[in-house]
Structures are given as C-alpha cells and as structure tokens.
Design an enzyme around this catalytic site. Structure first.
Site, mmCIF file in Angstrom:
data_model
loop_
_atom_site.group_PDB
_atom_site.id
_atom_site.type_symbol
_atom_site.label_atom_id
_atom_site.label_comp_id
_atom_site.label_asym_id
_atom_site.label_seq_id
_atom_site.Cartn_x
_atom_site.Cartn_y
_atom_site.Cartn_z
ATOM 1 N N THR A 13 0.834 -1.211 0.000
ATOM 2 C CA THR A 13 0.000 0.000 0.000
ATOM 3 C C THR A 13 0.869 1.262 0.000
ATOM 4 O OG1 THR A 13 -1.682 -1.226 1.204
ATOM 5 C CG2 THR A 13 -1.867 1.163 1.244
ATOM 6 N N VAL A 14 1.786 1.370 0.957
ATOM 7 C CA VAL A 14 2.576 2.609 1.073
ATOM 8 C C VAL A 14 3.651 2.675 -0.022
ATOM 9 C CG1 VAL A 14 3.986 4.040 2.603
ATOM 10 C CG2 VAL A 14 2.151 2.641 3.558
ATOM 11 N N LYS A 102 7.218 2.250 12.067
ATOM 12 C CA LYS A 102 7.181 2.702 13.472
ATOM 13 C C LYS A 102 7.683 1.631 14.423
ATOM 14 C CE LYS A 102 3.151 1.151 11.966
ATOM 15 N NZ LYS A 102 1.981 1.406 11.153
ATOM 16 N N VAL A 129 4.728 7.943 12.026
ATOM 17 C CA VAL A 129 3.728 8.387 13.004
ATOM 18 C C VAL A 129 2.639 9.198 12.309
ATOM 19 C CG1 VAL A 129 3.309 9.717 15.108
ATOM 20 C CG2 VAL A 129 5.482 8.511 14.821
ATOM 21 N N GLY A 184 -7.174 -1.426 3.861
ATOM 22 C CA GLY A 184 -5.709 -1.311 3.905
ATOM 23 C C GLY A 184 -5.198 -0.453 5.050
ATOM 24 N N GLU A 187 -2.993 -3.108 10.581
ATOM 25 C CA GLU A 187 -1.698 -3.788 10.585
ATOM 26 C C GLU A 187 -1.889 -5.236 10.139
ATOM 27 O OE1 GLU A 187 1.343 -2.171 11.465
ATOM 28 O OE2 GLU A 187 -0.121 -0.620 11.094
ATOM 29 N N LYS A 202 4.130 4.462 18.034
ATOM 30 C CA LYS A 202 4.134 5.862 17.570
ATOM 31 C C LYS A 202 4.337 6.821 18.740
ATOM 32 C CE LYS A 202 1.016 4.525 13.818
ATOM 33 N NZ LYS A 202 -0.389 4.338 13.470
HETATM 34 N N1 HSE Z 1 -2.531 0.365 11.293
HETATM 35 C C1 HSE Z 1 -2.185 1.736 11.345
HETATM 36 C C2 HSE Z 1 -3.435 2.533 11.669
HETATM 37 C C3 HSE Z 1 -1.619 2.157 10.012
HETATM 38 O O1 HSE Z 1 -4.529 1.970 11.627
HETATM 39 O O2 HSE Z 1 -3.331 3.693 12.008
HETATM 40 C C4 HSE Z 1 -0.821 3.403 10.064
HETATM 41 O O3 HSE Z 1 0.270 3.331 10.902
#
Ligand code: HSE
Length: 433
Positions: A13-14, A102, A129, A184, A187, A202
């Site tokens: 995704t990122v 993170k 973060v 998406g 985690e 974070k």
């Molecule tokens: N799983 C994390 C969230 C993704 O839902 O914020 C971004 O760090």
C-alpha cells in the site's frame, strides 16, 4: 545536476503510493528538492496492480541496499526482521534511509541512529507516526523553542474507525475491523491496532522527540479497546464525554508518563471529534500553548506524502555537514536525558468507574467511603435503574485526578464489597486543557 536515485523496498500500500506520487509529482518535487528524484530500483517480491513499474528494475530487497547507484533506500516493508537487516545494510553501505516503519524505529531506533551517526547518513521516519500528518517535523523543528509539557494523540486510524462506527452506527467490533482491513488501514496483525501496540510504537517516537529521551517502547503502558462496551460509550456520552483510544505522554517532575489506553475526553474538545480513520495529535508547549495537528493517519497516498517529504528533506540535506543536520531525535545525541519513564501505577489521571451494584441500601455509601478514605475526590455520580436481566444497578462515578496506585487500591476494596458484583470498569479521563 544528476538526479538522486532512490530504491523503494516493499511495493504494498505505502510503497505503491510512494512510487506513484514520486512519478506523478516528479516535476514539482524536483523544483522543491533542487534535483530530480528517480526511482531507479524496486525491491519487492511481487508487483502492485496500482503501479506501472514496467520501466523500473525489480529485484530482491537486499540487492537495493547493495546497489552502488542508489543514494536513498526507502524501506516500506514493515516488521522488524528483513526491514532491520535492510536498513542496517543500507546504512553500512553509506546510504541514507527513509522509512515508515514505526515498530522498527520504536524498538530498534537507538541502535539504528547510532549506526547512522557513525556512517554520517540520515534516517528519516516522518511516515512512521500519524501517516500524512507532518507531526515529527512539527515537534522536532516547528516547536524547537518550547519545553513540551505533554502530547496526546489519536494515532491509530483502525482503532478510531472502530470506535467511531460502534458509537455512530452501533456496528459490532469484528464487522468494523474487517472493513478496516479491507481498506488497507489495519496492521498485518490486527491485535497491534486494537491492543494499542501500534499506537504505543508511535507514542514512543513522539515522546522521544518531544522530551529528548531515548526510545523506550518496552516501558510504554498499553491497554486496548476490546473491553469497551456500548453501555460505557453511552454513559460517557451522557456525562458529556467521548471515549477515544488515546496515546498520552506527559513530562512530570517524577518522570515521563507514556501510556496508551481508552480515555474519556470532554465532547467539546476538537480532538474528541476526530472520527473515522483520521488521526490527530495535540502538543502542549510552554511557549506555544496547545496545538492540534489533524489529518489522515494511514492509507496509500497520505502515508506516501510523508515518505516523499522525507526524501526531499534528505536530498536537501545530503550534501550538508552531518554535524549540522537536524538530530534524529530532535535533541543532540549526547544531550539526551535519563529522566525515567514512570510505571502506570505512578501516573496521574482522573477516572470513570462503572460499578455493578446490588440493589441494597448503603452500597453507594460504602463506595463513597472507600474513595474518601483514600483521599479520592468524587467529581460526579450517576446511578441508573436496575437492569432487567440481572437486577444490578450501574453506578457511574467520575473522580478528580489521583495517582493510579490509589485508584487500583480503591477498586480492589470495592470489588471486595458484598454489594458489588463482578469487576469494576475503569477508564481514564483526560481534560486536555
Ligand atoms: N494500522 C495503522 C493505523 C496504520 O490503523 O493507524 C498506520 O500506521
């Protein structure tokens, strides 16, 4: 000037979002950075249908760290194993690193930054973060004149999405979690989201750059949202509060509070109205007062926005003297403080208590005397009618601020009363003013 060559490792995704933003905004980004930025290699096991990578060589991730043509390795794999190996190898080979990881920074950041200093390279981690919110840059640079007193954040989009949908639509926990996964946001291991581990990663990072202390994820207190009931959400609402999964870091004389837990926040605070997958971080500094940063905390292009900003920062700083760069943790490494992180029992908070009382005379008086004997001041009290299914009377109390050890002790005494059934529900309360 020749373009800077970057390698993107991880094309999920990122990674996919970063590839697309670097391509789409190449011209604008070059005008900012002073040089072109070219994705010269991708380290990934499979392609991403949302990216046209036909012109870019795709190899294994570790090959990117060994490629002498690559100036910046962008680590977007996640996790602690391959990602850590990749980052350490890249640094060893004299490459700058940009990461959104993170967990890696919170757990291994001290070691990674020490190695980076030794090699004179930059490790940038804005995207680690609160996704697209430039909160690290804001605290590290924008608020550099302040003594930071505290910060509080909704820093897990999945958890916030779940709480919002449960409150607004009465949906079940599992149903909303599945949707967050499909979108998406969640985690790979969703317990990281709902148990507060992701938020604690974070928060650990934010606390270090706010207070100038080493990263200490192992000392963060973490409590998830799985025990919250609709009844508590509704009682909180009746008392003028919203329940949010909050990360809280506060500097006190005794030490630093570092805690993630469900929290009642007055409903009229802006941060109490941050809903869905959105994130927000409040930072309170002695000079600036309270500030609030809001935006998308996860997702393909919001997170890519932060990754690409870091790449631009690195390109601007790569020719500068390493001694004169912004320090990784905001404070000069030899000036980090050993102010301790407090155990949760020594942290101070106000509390919401829900007690399931038997419908007898005198239970409320006993509960009140348990609190008064320990010097705990009651702020308000609400008693509901007996519930049909068990005949128990929910008693909801709000206390003034007190050290957690005292409330633990009071709860144990309440649970020992003949007139109290089961466990007392305890949720911390923060006024954030
Ligand atoms: N799983 C994390 C969230 C993704 O839902 O914020 C971004 O760090």
């Amino acid at each position: 000037m020749k373009p800077v060559k970057v390698g993107i490792c991880g094309l999920g995704t990122v990674g996919g979002g970063t590839f697309n933003v670097l391509k789409r905004n190449a011209e604008e980004i070059a005008r900012r950075a002073g040089r072109g930025i070219e994705v010269a290699q991708i380290g990934a096991r499979s392609s991403n249908p949302r990216c046209d990578t036909s012109d870019t060589p795709v190899t294994s991730v570790l090959e990117v760290a060994d490629n002498p043509d690559i100036d910046i390795v962008i680590e977007l794999i996640g996790g602690y194993t391959v990602a850590r190996e990749l980052v350490m190898k890249a640094i060893d080979n004299g490459k700058h690193v940009v990461t959104a990881n993170k967990a890696l920074i919170a757990v291994h950041g001290n070691e990674i930054f020490a190695k980076a200093r030794e090699k004179g390279v930059i490790v940038a981690f804005e995207a680690s973060v609160a996704g697209g919110i430039p909160i690290i840059k804001a605290i590290r640079e924008g608020l550099a004149g302040n003594q930071i007193n505290w910060l509080a954040g909704i820093i897990n989009g999945t958890g916030n999405f779940i709480l919002t949908e449960m409150r607004e639509k009465g949906r079940t926990f599992d149903d909303v979690l599945k949707e967050a996964q499909a979108l998406g946001y969640a985690e790979a291991d969703p317990t990281f989201d709902v148990e507060g581990i992701d938020a604690a990663h974070k928060l650990t990072i934010l606390a270090s750059i706010a207070f100038g202390v080493p990263l200490q994820f192992d000392k963060a207190y973490t409590e998830g949202i799985t025990r919250l009931t609709t009844a508590d959400v509704n009682y909180a609402e009746a008392l003028g509060y919203r329940i949010k999964h909050l990360g809280m870091a506060r500097r006190t004389e005794a030490g630093i509070e570092l805690r993630v837990h469900p929290t009642l926040i007055p409903a009229d605070r802006l941060i109490a109205n941050v809903n869905g997958v959105m994130n927000a971080v409040m930072v309170n500094g002695d000079a600036v007062g309270s500030t609030l940063f809001y935006g998308a905390g996860a997702g393909m292009e919001p997170t890519a926005s932060a990754v690409v900003a870091d790449v631009v920062d690195v390109v601007r700083a790569m020719t500068s003297d390493p001694e004169n760069r912004v320090p990784h943790l905001a404070f000069q490494p030899d000036a980090l403080s050993d102010h301790p992180v407090l155990p949760i029992s020594a942290c101070a908070s106000a509390y919401y208590l829900r007690i399931q009382a038997k419908d007898h005379p005198g239970v409320l008086a006993q509960v009140a005397s348990i609190l008064s004997e320990r010097g705990i001041n009651i702020e308000s009290i609400m008693q509901k009618e007996a519930e049909e299914h068990d005949g128990l009377v929910p008693m909801i109390l709000l206390t003034h601020q007190v050290i957690e050890q005292k409330i633990d002790d009071a709860i144990a005494a309440m649970e020992g009363l003949e007139g109290v059934a089961g466990k007392v529900m305890r949720i911390r309360v923060e006024q954030l003013n």
